[in-house]
Write an enzyme that holds these catalytic residues in place. Structure first.
Site, short mmCIF file in Angstrom:
data_model
loop_
_atom_site.label_atom_id
_atom_site.label_comp_id
_atom_site.label_asym_id
_atom_site.label_seq_id
_atom_site.Cartn_x
_atom_site.Cartn_y
_atom_site.Cartn_z
N ASN A 62 -7.01 6.11 -1.86
CA ASN A 62 -5.90 5.22 -1.55
C ASN A 62 -6.05 4.05 -2.52
OD1 ASN A 62 -4.07 3.43 -0.43
ND2 ASN A 62 -4.62 3.92 1.69
N LYS B 137 -9.34 1.90 -2.09
CA LYS B 137 -9.57 1.36 -0.75
C LYS B 137 -10.93 1.76 -0.19
CE LYS B 137 -7.16 1.15 3.74
NZ LYS B 137 -5.92 1.63 4.44
N ASN C 203 0.19 -0.98 5.23
CA ASN C 203 1.08 -0.21 6.10
C ASN C 203 0.43 -0.27 7.48
OD1 ASN C 203 2.46 2.63 4.24
ND2 ASN C 203 1.89 0.64 3.47
N GLU D 32 0.86 -1.19 0.00
CA GLU D 32 0.00 0.00 0.00
C GLU D 32 0.89 1.24 0.00
OE1 GLU D 32 -1.79 0.63 3.86
OE2 GLU D 32 -3.39 1.88 3.07
N GLU E 288 -6.40 8.70 7.68
CA GLU E 288 -6.87 8.25 6.37
C GLU E 288 -8.26 8.78 6.06
OE1 GLU E 288 -4.98 3.85 6.60
OE2 GLU E 288 -5.87 4.40 4.69
N CYS F 292 -4.86 -3.06 2.79
CA CYS F 292 -4.62 -2.94 4.22
C CYS F 292 -5.81 -3.25 5.12
CB CYS F 292 -4.07 -1.54 4.50
SG CYS F 292 -3.15 -1.49 6.03
N1 ING Z 1 -3.49 0.40 8.64
C1 ING Z 1 -3.94 -0.41 9.68
C2 ING Z 1 -4.52 -1.75 9.24
O1 ING Z 1 -5.72 -1.94 9.12
C3 ING Z 1 -5.21 -0.64 11.74
C4 ING Z 1 -4.84 0.29 10.63
C5 ING Z 1 -4.22 -1.38 12.40
C6 ING Z 1 -6.51 -0.78 12.08
C7 ING Z 1 -4.58 -2.26 13.42
C8 ING Z 1 -6.89 -1.65 13.10
C9 ING Z 1 -5.92 -2.40 13.78
O2 ING Z 1 -3.70 -2.65 9.09
C10 ING Z 1 -4.07 0.76 7.46
N2 ING Z 1 -3.33 1.53 6.64
O3 ING Z 1 -5.21 0.42 7.15
#
Ligand code: ING
Length: 308
Positions: free
Chosen positions: A106, A123, A193, A46, A142, A168
């Site tokens: 995205n 996304k 990411n 991503e 985001e 992601c």
């Molecule tokens: N990053 C993270 C993901 O879904 C996240 C945000 C991390 C949400 C952990 C919930 C728990 O992997 C992105 N860029 O979506």
């Protein structure tokens, strides 16, 4: 049926000060390594061209737009498309897309082995928040910088394989995989990411986050009888750690390859797409087994409603 050596090209950290050209050089090095290993498809993360900029609060819209691509390919990425064509390598990679009519997404694109863009995904599931949040150890903006994707979850028959893309946070929502599973998908590529720590719960460490990423990717693969390739941008970006954990998963949910570092690292696996057929024609033969008359809540209701 088709066999293909698929490569996952995990990227290490991209600092705010790194330019796109330097990142493309790293991507080409990984593509050269993939070709040397017989791969004909490479999956990048991503937002592969820049640092994960949604961690920064930027009131100036012009500064925000500096992280976006106005066209694709463009001057910075043309060398990557040319190398892909020369190596007859299909690819997916993510980037921030600014459309000619001013929309911000995205985005991820898919190319064939001639370096032609054959598919685009934007996304759908945007995590985080849209205003500066003083309660967080770091920002995840985001919802401020991107609009929810408007293209849905599509698939494309590319180089003989039914391929789909997600990005992601999409991997955490089973609807993502099922929408593609209902189109017969055989390979889902997902760049990510993911911060190594939770900005709202410091006790949540890396081990739990890696587990949740594996769980999401393996479940999506198994429950839709498809290969899944999840590829990280990892490493410490301007002091902010992103986790690695890139994996290639087969239609039974088994991990075929896993990255060991948080650097630029290639993982590869030979994918025999015939392996999708058994699951799709037995335990996950959707036509025979699904009971859609009981699934209405999934599309008619957004949030949970507790009435008991
Ligand atoms: N990053 C993270 C993901 O879904 C996240 C945000 C991390 C949400 C952990 C919930 C728990 O992997 C992105 N860029 O979506």
């Amino acid at each position: 049926m088709t066999r293909m050596i698929v490569a996952g090209a995990q990227l290490g950290a991209i600092q705010k000060a790194d330019n796109r050209e330097s990142v493309v050089e790293r991507m080409i090095e990984l593509m050269n390594e993939a070709a040397a290993k017989g791969a004909t498809m490479i999956v990048y993360p991503e937002l592969a061209l820049t640092t994960f900029f949604p961690r920064w609060y930027m009131p100036d819209r012009n500064e925000v737009d500096s992280w976006f691509e106005h066209e694709m390919p463009n001057r910075a990425t043309q060398p990557l498309f040319e190398r892909a064509r020369d190596l007859a390598m299909a690819m997916t990679f993510g980037y921030a897309e600014l459309t000619p009519d001013g929309h911000h997404f995205n985005t991820s694109i898919l190319t064939n082995r001639k370096g032609e863009i054959v598919g685009k995904y934007r996304k759908v599931h945007l995590p985080g928040h849209d205003e500066y949040d003083t309660g967080r150890a770091f920002q995840h903006l985001e919802k401020r910088y991107f609009e929810p994707g408007d293209l849905g979850f599509r698939v494309w028959r590319n180089e003989g394989v039914i391929m789909g893309m997600a990005i992601c946070n999409d991997r955490r929502w089973p609807e993502t995989f099922r929408c593609m599973g209902l189109q017969g998908v055989e390979l889902v590529t997902i760049g990510y990411n993911t911060p190594s720590v939770n900005s709202q719960m410091s006790a949540e460490g890396l081990e739990k986050r890696l587990f949740h990423s594996d769980l999401s990717l393996q479940a999506g693969a198994y429950q839709n009888a498809t290969f899944v390739v999840g590829v990280a941008k990892a490493g410490v970006e301007d002091g902010h750690p992103l986790m690695g954990g890139s994996i290639i998963v087969d239609p039974d949910g088994f991990v075929l390859a896993r990255a060991a570092t948080e650097e630029d690292e290639l993982i590869v696996a030979e994918c025999d797409f015939e392996k999708c057929a058994f699951g799709k024609s037995t335990i996950f033969d959707f036509q025979r087994h699904r009971r859609i008359e009981h699934y209405g809540r999934i599309t008619s209701q957004t949030g949970a409603i507790v009435e008991v």
